[in-house]
Design an enzyme around this catalytic site. Structure first.
Site, PDB file in Angstrom:
ATOM      1  N   ASP A  73      43.846  34.447  50.967  1.00 32.30           N
ATOM      2  CA  ASP A  73      45.179  34.463  50.558  1.00 32.30           C
ATOM      3  C   ASP A  73      45.889  35.610  50.932  1.00 32.30           C
ATOM      4  OD1 ASP A  73      43.720  33.710  47.132  1.00 32.30           O
ATOM      5  OD2 ASP A  73      44.292  32.453  48.937  1.00 32.30           O
ATOM      6  N   ASP A  79      48.694  43.806  44.878  1.00 28.22           N
ATOM      7  CA  ASP A  79      47.379  43.510  44.706  1.00 28.22           C
ATOM      8  C   ASP A  79      46.552  44.678  45.152  1.00 28.22           C
ATOM      9  OD1 ASP A  79      46.669  39.931  45.442  1.00 28.22           O
ATOM     10  OD2 ASP A  79      47.078  40.820  43.722  1.00 28.22           O
ATOM     11  N   GLU A 102      37.833  40.674  43.411  1.00 28.09           N
ATOM     12  CA  GLU A 102      38.231  39.604  44.500  1.00 28.09           C
ATOM     13  C   GLU A 102      38.670  40.022  45.726  1.00 28.09           C
ATOM     14  OE1 GLU A 102      41.851  37.304  43.423  1.00 28.09           O
ATOM     15  OE2 GLU A 102      40.919  35.581  44.282  1.00 28.09           O
ATOM     16  N   GLU A 103      39.232  41.161  45.706  1.00 28.48           N
ATOM     17  CA  GLU A 103      39.843  41.660  46.935  1.00 28.48           C
ATOM     18  C   GLU A 103      38.829  42.374  47.790  1.00 28.48           C
ATOM     19  OE1 GLU A 103      43.293  40.240  45.444  1.00 28.48           O
ATOM     20  OE2 GLU A 103      42.533  40.682  47.366  1.00 28.48           O
ATOM     21  N   ASP A 124      38.963  40.837  38.745  1.00 29.45           N
ATOM     22  CA  ASP A 124      40.260  40.259  39.796  1.00 29.45           C
ATOM     23  C   ASP A 124      41.483  41.084  39.565  1.00 29.45           C
ATOM     24  OD1 ASP A 124      41.764  36.997  40.163  1.00 29.45           O
ATOM     25  OD2 ASP A 124      42.250  38.788  41.022  1.00 29.45           O
ATOM     26  N   LEU A 126      44.728  41.399  40.232  1.00 27.70           N
ATOM     27  CA  LEU A 126      46.092  40.918  39.959  1.00 27.70           C
ATOM     28  C   LEU A 126      46.030  39.502  40.285  1.00 27.70           C
ATOM     29  CD1 LEU A 126      48.384  42.485  38.808  1.00 27.70           C
ATOM     30  CD2 LEU A 126      49.256  42.655  40.937  1.00 27.70           C
ATOM     31  N   ASP A 127      45.309  38.701  39.190  1.00 27.44           N
ATOM     32  CA  ASP A 127      45.449  36.905  39.371  1.00 27.44           C
ATOM     33  C   ASP A 127      46.850  36.589  39.134  1.00 27.44           C
ATOM     34  OD1 ASP A 127      43.394  34.867  38.955  1.00 27.44           O
ATOM     35  OD2 ASP A 127      44.801  34.511  37.344  1.00 27.44           O
ATOM     36  N   GLU A 288      36.720  35.173  37.129  1.00 31.99           N
ATOM     37  CA  GLU A 288      38.129  34.333  36.463  1.00 31.99           C
ATOM     38  C   GLU A 288      37.216  33.610  35.237  1.00 31.99           C
ATOM     39  OE1 GLU A 288      39.530  32.511  40.149  1.00 31.99           O
ATOM     40  OE2 GLU A 288      41.610  33.564  39.529  1.00 31.99           O
TER      41      GLU A 288
END
Ligand code: P6P
Length: 343
Positions: A73, A79, A102-103, A124, A126-127, A288
């Site tokens: 993404d 983020d 996630e990053e 995560d 900044l989902d 998540e």
């Protein structure tokens, strides 16, 4: 001196997140305070991220950063900021042995100059980041496990654990207000940030999800790729039958934190099914689905991959995806029956 307990609405007896955590700690004499410190540091990071999210449009923090994350993404600057802020706020406290985000493609070790602790945290940062520029609600999601590896410095083993082993999970939702919702296994509590005093105040005590709702939440743009059973389930919800509240309302924000928060408050079902294009769906199991499943179950709901409890799935990779069906117990159970071809 009488114990001045918290009374909802009584301005003189505010229950801050710090007081709540301290109260919980007093109820568990074996608690060492490490966990309380971890939650306090997380709340601090949340306040700073919240401030930047609210200022985003003003300080030109929007726009695309030059990197992409493991999912490929586009990573927006917020983020990147949120990820760095959470890591910086938590790595030096001495409560964590390792983190995963996630990053970040690989686990995030605790630098040698800092003490390491007995917890592992996944998040995560900044989902829902694709919604940032549209000023739509986004959120931070976190999941906390006890260390299982032998050493002080954690490893993949500490972050790739089944969701049933979580000691805490929650989210911070940056919406019309900033709300931190979490569980430590003893009910689900929600705290709303009062920016005028910089404190999270207890606003949603012991959140319970209705046994059945009348809202379904799914990206219908994927309808043509859904399995037959799930497609028939949605058509069933759209049919009119006033005896059981159908047709259901359709609500979909596209930020998991917003869609799950509404589902816990009002009931119904949130789903991101697997489909012919993506058999494992889109949502990530470890940071998540697992934390949201822990919250939903502790609020009295149900969370599965269409048949198995999310929390019982044995993970193999920190970034693996999983189909998600979560919400009111009766709604999720019926969805599973349609998926199994029973209707
Ligand atoms: P779609 C946001 O990118 C996210 O990871 C979740 O927050 C959200 O539920 C989902 O993806 C939305 O995905 O394919 O409907 O845009």
């Amino acid at each position: 001196m009488s114990h001045r307990s918290y009374i909802p609405g009584d301005e003189t007896r505010l229950m801050t997140i710090q007081r709540y955590i301290a109260q919980e700690e007093r109820m568990h004499p074996e608690a060492t305070g490490e966990f309380s410190t971890l939650l306090r540091n997380l709340a601090l990071a949340a306040k700073i991220v919240s401030r930047e999210v609210r200022r985003a449009g003003l300080v030109n923090i929007l726009g695309r950063a030059t990197t992409t994350n493991v999912s490929g993404d586009d990573v927006k600057k917020l983020d990147v900021f949120a990820n760095a802020m959470i890591i910086n706020a938590l790595e030096s406290g001495g409560q964590l042995c390792v983190m995963a985000s996630e990053e970040n493609e690989t686990v995030i070790p605790i630098p040698e100059e800092f003490p390491c602790g007995k917890y592992a945290m996944l998040f995560d940062p900044l989902d829902g980041s694709s919604n940032i520029e549209a000023n739509v609600t986004i959120g931070t999601v976190f999941s906390i496990f006890r260390r299982v590896s032998g050493g002080c410095r954690g490893t993949d083993e500490d972050v790739v654990q089944p969701g049933i082993k979580q000691v805490a999970a929650g989210y911070i939702m940056y919406g019309s207000s900033t709300i931190m919702v979490f569980t430590t296994g003893n009910g689900v509590q929600g705290f709303t940030l009062d920016p005028t005093i910089g404190s999270f105040l207890l606003s949603h005590e012991n959140m319970r999800i209705p046994k059945k709702g009348n809202i379904y939440s799914v990206n219908e743009g994927n309808r043509l790729f859904w399995d037959e059973g799930f497609r028939r389930y949605i058509e069933y919800l759209q049919a009119s039958d006033s005896t059981d509240g159908r047709p259901y309302k359709s609500r979909y924000v596209g930020s998991m934190v917003a869609d799950v928060h509404r589902t816990i408050l009002y009931g119904g079902i949130f789903a991101y099914p697997g489909d012919r294009q993506n058999p494992q769906g889109k949502l990530r199991l470890m940071y998540e689905a697992n934390p949201m499943a822990f919250l939903v179950e502790k609020a009295g709901g149900r969370a599965t991959d269409g048949s198995r409890r999310i929390l019982e799935i044995v993970p193999t990779d920190v970034h693996q995806r999983v189909p998600v069906f979560l919400g009111s117990f009766e709604d999720v159970t019926l969805a599973e029956e349609f998926i199994a071809g029973k209707h």
